[in-house]
Design a protein around this motif. Structure first.
Motif, short mmCIF file in Angstrom:
data_model
loop_
_atom_site.label_atom_id
_atom_site.label_comp_id
_atom_site.label_asym_id
_atom_site.label_seq_id
_atom_site.Cartn_x
_atom_site.Cartn_y
_atom_site.Cartn_z
N PRO A 130 0.83 -1.21 0.00
CA PRO A 130 0.00 0.00 0.00
C PRO A 130 0.86 1.26 0.00
CG PRO A 130 0.00 -1.01 2.17
CD PRO A 130 0.79 -1.91 1.27
N LEU A 132 0.11 4.93 1.00
CA LEU A 132 -0.94 5.69 1.66
C LEU A 132 -0.70 7.19 1.57
CD1 LEU A 132 -1.15 3.49 4.88
CD2 LEU A 132 -2.45 3.26 2.78
N ASP A 138 -5.27 6.78 -1.50
CA ASP A 138 -4.42 5.64 -1.21
C ASP A 138 -4.34 4.78 -2.46
OD1 ASP A 138 -4.20 6.50 1.42
OD2 ASP A 138 -5.96 5.37 2.05
N LEU A 140 -2.44 1.03 -4.20
CA LEU A 140 -1.89 -0.29 -3.91
C LEU A 140 -1.13 -0.76 -5.14
CD1 LEU A 140 -2.03 -2.69 -1.83
CD2 LEU A 140 -3.87 -3.57 -3.24
N TRP A 163 -6.87 2.41 -3.95
CA TRP A 163 -7.20 1.47 -2.88
C TRP A 163 -8.09 2.16 -1.88
CZ3 TRP A 163 -4.23 0.50 2.07
CH2 TRP A 163 -4.61 -0.69 2.68
N LYS A 164 -9.20 1.51 -1.54
CA LYS A 164 -10.13 2.04 -0.55
C LYS A 164 -9.93 1.28 0.75
CE LYS A 164 -12.92 4.32 -3.58
NZ LYS A 164 -12.21 5.36 -4.17
N ARG A 165 -9.50 2.02 1.76
CA ARG A 165 -9.32 1.39 3.07
C ARG A 165 -10.65 1.21 3.76
NH1 ARG A 165 -4.79 4.56 6.36
NH2 ARG A 165 -5.34 6.28 5.03
N ILE A 166 -10.77 0.16 4.54
CA ILE A 166 -11.97 -0.07 5.35
C ILE A 166 -11.81 0.76 6.62
CG2 ILE A 166 -13.34 -1.77 6.60
CD1 ILE A 166 -12.26 -3.87 4.66
N MET A 168 -11.81 1.96 10.37
CA MET A 168 -11.56 1.16 11.58
C MET A 168 -12.84 0.90 12.36
SD MET A 168 -8.50 0.32 11.40
CE MET A 168 -8.17 -0.37 12.99
N ALA A 171 -14.42 -2.08 10.68
CA ALA A 171 -13.59 -3.29 10.73
C ALA A 171 -13.57 -3.90 12.12
CB ALA A 171 -12.18 -2.98 10.26
#
Length: 173
Positions: A130, A132, A138, A140, A163-166, A168, A171
């Motif tokens: 990744p 960031l 972001d 990847l 990239w799409k982060r989940i 927190m 998660a």
């Protein structure tokens, strides 16, 4: 008592209104053109600064290893966006800079024979890595397309995707 007519003043008021509206529209057009040109200059400046710092690093590396033809002296990184990812020039140069910074300490100065014995290790360093906070997005490294070693220069082509982060909160709970 007689009230004066507003007809002569009304025509002057219309003319003044048209002049002011023309000035506002002209200023808006001028500023939009100026902003576009300024963005192009800023983009070119960032790209040139990135290129300058990369070339300064390459020169420093070449000075250190100028008599060693059996080591990797130069590293060039090329970014290829994946199918559904669009990358502008500024983002591309920032991604190149980051991937270059990750690989340079590992690759530059290594013996060519060490690299030739296990090129997959260097590919695994980058794969699924990744990146960031690249201009508020972001990314990847999806895959390493090619790794080419010519004389003492290593060229690496990587495919990146947005990239799409989940978050927190989703998660963890």
């Amino acid at each position: 008592m007689r009230v004066p007519s507003f007809e002569p003043g009304y025509r002057h008021l219309q003319a003044i209104g048209l002049v002011i509206a023309g000035m506002v529209i002209g200023a808006a057009l001028f500023l939009s053109l100026y902003n576009e040109r300024l963005n192009l200059v800023i983009e070119q400046n960032r790209r040139l600064l990135t290129e300058k710092s990369r070339l300064e690093g390459d020169v420093a590396d070449l000075r250190k290893t100028k008599n060693q033809q059996t080591t990797i002296n130069l590293l060039n990184v090329y970014i290829d966006p994946s199918e559904h990812t669009e990358i502008d020039k500024v983002t591309e140069s920032e991604l190149q800079r980051r991937v270059h910074a990750q690989l340079k300490p590992i690759v530059v100065g290594r013996k060519i024979s060490e690299f030739a014995a296990m090129p997959d290790v260097y590919e695994q360093i980058l794969k699924e890595k990744p990146l960031l906070g690249v201009l508020d997005k972001d990314y990847l490294v999806q895959s390493v397309k090619w790794i080419v070693l010519t004389q003492s220069e290593l060229k690496v082509w990587v495919t990146v995707k947005e990239w799409k982060r989940i978050p927190m909160s989703m998660a963890g709970g």
